[in-house]
Design an enzyme around this catalytic site. Structure first.
Site, PDB file in Angstrom:
ATOM      1  CG  ASP A  80      17.456  -2.002 -16.553  1.00 16.44           C
ATOM      2  OD1 ASP A  80      16.537  -2.827 -16.727  1.00 16.44           O
ATOM      3  OD2 ASP A  80      18.613  -2.327 -16.204  1.00 16.44           O
TER       4      ASP A  80
ATOM      5  CD  GLU B  37      -0.820  10.093   2.881  1.00 13.06           C
ATOM      6  OE1 GLU B  37      -0.075  11.045   2.617  1.00 13.06           O
ATOM      7  OE2 GLU B  37      -0.433   9.015   3.378  1.00 13.06           O
TER       8      GLU B  37
ATOM      9  CB  CYS C  18       1.631   6.465   5.301  1.00 12.69           C
ATOM     10  SG  CYS C  18       1.940   7.107   3.669  1.00 12.69           S
TER      11      CYS C  18
ATOM     12  CE1 TYR D 107       5.194  10.564  -3.743  1.00 15.33           C
ATOM     13  CE2 TYR D 107       3.997   8.640  -4.503  1.00 15.33           C
ATOM     14  CZ  TYR D 107       4.659   9.314  -3.500  1.00 15.33           C
ATOM     15  OH  TYR D 107       4.790   8.759  -2.264  1.00 15.33           O
TER      16      TYR D 107
ATOM     17  CB  THR E 203       6.468   4.893  -5.220  1.00 13.89           C
ATOM     18  OG1 THR E 203       6.396   6.331  -5.173  1.00 13.89           O
ATOM     19  CG2 THR E 203       7.896   4.492  -5.494  1.00 13.89           C
TER      20      THR E 203
ATOM     21  CB  SER F 296      10.891  10.678   2.074  1.00 15.89           C
ATOM     22  OG  SER F 296      11.116   9.823   0.972  1.00 15.89           O
TER      23      SER F 296
ATOM     24  CG  HIS G 120       4.499   2.867   5.488  1.00 14.13           C
ATOM     25  ND1 HIS G 120       3.282   2.761   4.850  1.00 14.13           N
ATOM     26  CD2 HIS G 120       5.170   3.870   4.858  1.00 14.13           C
ATOM     27  CE1 HIS G 120       3.213   3.679   3.901  1.00 14.13           C
ATOM     28  NE2 HIS G 120       4.350   4.365   3.888  1.00 14.13           N
TER      29      HIS G 120
HETATM   30  N1  CAA Z   1      18.650  -2.400 -11.693  1.00 15.09           N
HETATM   31  C1  CAA Z   1      18.457  -2.526 -10.338  1.00 15.09           C
HETATM   32  N2  CAA Z   1      18.377  -1.468  -9.500  1.00 15.09           N
HETATM   33  C2  CAA Z   1      18.465  -0.235 -10.029  1.00 15.09           C
HETATM   34  C3  CAA Z   1      18.657  -0.032 -11.415  1.00 15.09           C
HETATM   35  C4  CAA Z   1      18.740  -1.183 -12.253  1.00 15.09           C
HETATM   36  N3  CAA Z   1      18.893  -1.080 -13.569  1.00 15.09           N
HETATM   37  N4  CAA Z   1      18.705   1.289 -11.637  1.00 15.09           N
HETATM   38  C5  CAA Z   1      18.561   1.896 -10.435  1.00 15.09           C
HETATM   39  N5  CAA Z   1      18.412   0.982  -9.462  1.00 15.09           N
HETATM   40  C6  CAA Z   1      18.196   1.213  -8.027  1.00 15.09           C
HETATM   41  C7  CAA Z   1      19.078   2.284  -7.423  1.00 15.09           C
HETATM   42  O1  CAA Z   1      20.372   1.801  -7.176  1.00 15.09           O
HETATM   43  C8  CAA Z   1      18.289   2.622  -6.174  1.00 15.09           C
HETATM   44  O2  CAA Z   1      18.516   1.628  -5.202  1.00 15.09           O
HETATM   45  P1  CAA Z   1      18.800   2.044  -3.663  1.00 15.09           P
HETATM   46  O3  CAA Z   1      17.610   2.832  -3.213  1.00 15.09           O
HETATM   47  O4  CAA Z   1      18.935   0.732  -2.984  1.00 15.09           O
HETATM   48  O5  CAA Z   1      20.027   2.871  -3.664  1.00 15.09           O
HETATM   49  C9  CAA Z   1      16.824   2.474  -6.610  1.00 15.09           C
HETATM   50  O6  CAA Z   1      16.871   1.722  -7.831  1.00 15.09           O
HETATM   51  C10 CAA Z   1      16.106   3.789  -6.837  1.00 15.09           C
HETATM   52  O7  CAA Z   1      16.777   4.524  -7.805  1.00 15.09           O
HETATM   53  P2  CAA Z   1      17.316   6.012  -7.548  1.00 15.09           P
HETATM   54  O8  CAA Z   1      18.288   6.024  -6.424  1.00 15.09           O
HETATM   55  O9  CAA Z   1      17.754   6.547  -8.854  1.00 15.09           O
HETATM   56  O10 CAA Z   1      16.065   6.807  -6.999  1.00 15.09           O
HETATM   57  P3  CAA Z   1      14.900   7.565  -7.763  1.00 15.09           P
HETATM   58  O11 CAA Z   1      15.322   8.922  -8.164  1.00 15.09           O
HETATM   59  O12 CAA Z   1      14.312   6.687  -8.805  1.00 15.09           O
HETATM   60  O13 CAA Z   1      13.838   7.751  -6.582  1.00 15.09           O
HETATM   61  C11 CAA Z   1      12.430   7.246  -4.763  1.00 15.09           C
HETATM   62  C12 CAA Z   1      13.376   6.680  -5.808  1.00 15.09           C
HETATM   63  C13 CAA Z   1      13.151   8.256  -3.873  1.00 15.09           C
HETATM   64  C14 CAA Z   1      11.912   6.123  -3.897  1.00 15.09           C
HETATM   65  C15 CAA Z   1      11.244   7.943  -5.491  1.00 15.09           C
HETATM   66  O14 CAA Z   1      10.495   6.967  -6.174  1.00 15.09           O
HETATM   67  C16 CAA Z   1      10.319   8.720  -4.600  1.00 15.09           C
HETATM   68  O15 CAA Z   1      10.526   9.887  -4.323  1.00 15.09           O
HETATM   69  N6  CAA Z   1       9.210   8.073  -4.121  1.00 15.09           N
HETATM   70  C17 CAA Z   1       8.205   8.727  -3.287  1.00 15.09           C
HETATM   71  C18 CAA Z   1       8.670   8.981  -1.852  1.00 15.09           C
HETATM   72  C19 CAA Z   1       8.684   7.724  -1.009  1.00 15.09           C
HETATM   73  O16 CAA Z   1       7.967   6.760  -1.245  1.00 15.09           O
HETATM   74  N7  CAA Z   1       9.503   7.736   0.066  1.00 15.09           N
HETATM   75  C20 CAA Z   1       9.579   6.613   0.983  1.00 15.09           C
HETATM   76  C21 CAA Z   1       9.779   7.063   2.401  1.00 15.09           C
HETATM   77  S1  CAA Z   1       8.430   8.147   2.866  1.00 15.09           S
HETATM   78  C22 CAA Z   1       7.122   7.076   3.216  1.00 15.09           C
HETATM   79  O17 CAA Z   1       7.311   5.903   3.399  1.00 15.09           O
HETATM   80  C23 CAA Z   1       5.731   7.647   3.262  1.00 15.09           C
HETATM   81  C24 CAA Z   1       5.024   7.358   1.993  1.00 15.09           C
HETATM   82  O18 CAA Z   1       4.332   6.339   1.887  1.00 15.09           O
HETATM   83  C25 CAA Z   1       5.182   8.288   0.895  1.00 15.09           C
END
Ligand code: CAA
Length: 387
Positions: free
Chosen positions: A30, A80, A112, A144, A153, A202, A234
């Site tokens: 979605d 990085e 970062c 990624y 992301t 993370s 960040h």
């Molecule tokens: N409408 C609106 N929202 C929706 C939706 C919909 N139809 N379907 C899902 N969502 C929401 C979920 O509810 C969730 O919201 P919350 O986080 O508020 O709970 C959000 O979308 C993400 O969905 P998931 O929980 O299913 O998560 P995911 O498996 O898609 O993973 C992630 C998300 C963990 C960020 C992943 O993209 C990831 O691993 N990213 C890389 C790691 C990262 O950036 N980490 C950040 C901290 S580390 C850091 O900051 C250093 C850096 O730069 C890497």
């Protein structure tokens, strides 16, 4: 007392992107998950000739003039996405920008946080050499992998900042709060060209380290949240910053919270179009706020939260300066973002799979961006050549 900080800053991002609604359709997700759940709209896609050296030089070139070239005593590149285990990316950029030999040139790494590490080293340098200036460049390509949770992301871009004793944009306070903790929340081993992340963990570490530095800063009376005009985060993706912000709802008074939330919206405008640029994300947020918020005035005080996985966090503060808008270029940046080419998902995937040769044979690259002064021309005998 003398003040030190950011005199001017600029950013560069490649001229092609993938629209996240297109990506959502291709991944059977979605679109609101990406647009609202993650909080991102578009993602820059780096072509092979815009590696971190080329992007970094492209971000810095418009800041250069002859006086500045001769007064630079330090160039630090935070990244990085390093291109060599030994030679600093900064040395390639030093040559591309025509900088003098009589200066220190280095690369810094801590995920970062590397950009902030560079900025702090630069501030220490100019405080002890007030006649000199420093150039800090953050440049990264976030990768990624296709069809991974982190795919949405990704991003690419560079921010360049001139640091010195005439901080035309942001004077930075010497008192900061730092936290260091060894974690495996996000990392990229030497053998991998994509990052690994324990995504949810993370987010937890990011939030926990934000709370740690915020609370310590509060105890040291550094936050002064009643007077805080904005709080920059960040931003790996905008929802992450928003989650950080929400932790403050019960800690700061309602008026201050509303003001900080409103300013947050302007700080994520550029990042939502570019994606994660790792070391530069916080500074892209700073630029986004400064260039998109017409209500800011001289003397407004910002908090800046830097986070690098692995993990390192720092909360620091700065005050915007008279005529700060004279050192910015909102028009140029919005047209750079507007004039990018929208890739189809197939083109994006093709671009993602492209690789530089690894065996020392010659490779000549096609020029991707005719508006960018610098690019990677190609490789031969394990050496890169740029112009
Ligand atoms: N409408 C609106 N929202 C929706 C939706 C919909 N139809 N379907 C899902 N969502 C929401 C979920 O509810 C969730 O919201 P919350 O986080 O508020 O709970 C959000 O979308 C993400 O969905 P998931 O929980 O299913 O998560 P995911 O498996 O898609 O993973 C992630 C998300 C963990 C960020 C992943 O993209 C990831 O691993 N990213 C890389 C790691 C990262 O950036 N980490 C950040 C901290 S580390 C850091 O900051 C250093 C850096 O730069 C890497």
């Amino acid at each position: 007392m003398d003040s030190f900080g950011i005199e001017k800053l600029n950013f560069y991002t490649p001229n092609q992107y993938i629209d996240l609604v297109d990506l959502a359709h291709a991944r059977g997700v979605d679109p609101n998950k990406y647009l609202i759940g993650i909080g991102q709209e578009k993602m820059a896609v780096a072509p092979l000739d815009q590696d971190i050296v080329a992007m970094g030089a492209n971000a810095a070139e418009p800041l250069m003039d002859e006086d500045l070239r001769t007064s630079l005593g330090l160039l630090v590149v935070g990244t990085e996405s390093g291109i060599d285990q030994s030679k600093a990316a900064a040395l390639f950029i030093h040559q591309l920008l025509g900088l003098p030999e009589s200066m220190r040139v280095m690369e810094i790494k801590e995920a970062c946080y590397g950009g902030t590490a560079g900025l702090m080293v630069a501030l220490d340098f100019v405080r002890s050499h007030p006649e000199s200036k420093a150039l800090v460049i953050t440049s990264d390509i976030a990768r990624y992998g296709l069809q991974t949770p982190g795919e949405v992301t990704q991003g690419a871009g560079a921010v360049a900042m001139i640091v010195g004793n005439k901080p035309g944009v942001l004077a930075i306070e010497p008192n900061t709060v730092v936290a260091s903790r060894s974690t495996y929340d996000f990392w990229r081993p030497n053998y991998s060209n994509v990052a690994f992340a324990q995504g949810k963990y993370s987010e937890e570490v990011y939030l926990s380290m934000f709370t740690e530095v915020w609370d310590r800063a509060e105890n040291m009376s550094l936050t002064q949240s009643d007077n805080l005009a904005a709080l920059l985060f960040h931003i790996p993706f905008s929802k992450m910053g928003r989650k950080g912000l929400r932790t403050l709802e019960s800690k700061v008074d309602a008026t201050s919270y509303a003001r900080i939330v409103e300013r947050f919206e302007n700080s994520i405008i550029y990042g939502q179009q570019v994606g994660n640029i790792y070391t530069g994300s916080l500074y892209l947020g700073l630029l986004s706020l400064l260039e998109n918020d017409t209500s800011l005035v001289e003397g407004d005080r910002f908090g800046l939260f830097s986070y690098g996985s692995g993990s390192e966090a720092e909360l620091f503060f700065g005050t915007i300066q008279p005529d700060f808008r004279a050192h910015l270029d909102a028009k140029k940046h919005s047209s750079m973002l507007k004039n990018r080419r929208r890739l189809s998902v197939a083109e994006y995937e093709h671009e993602f799979e492209k690789e530089l040769v690894q065996d020392g044979t010659e490779q000549i690259l096609k020029r991707s961006d005719f508006n960018a002064p610098h690019r990677l021309i190609g490789l031969n005998k394990h050496q890169r050549s740029y112009c």
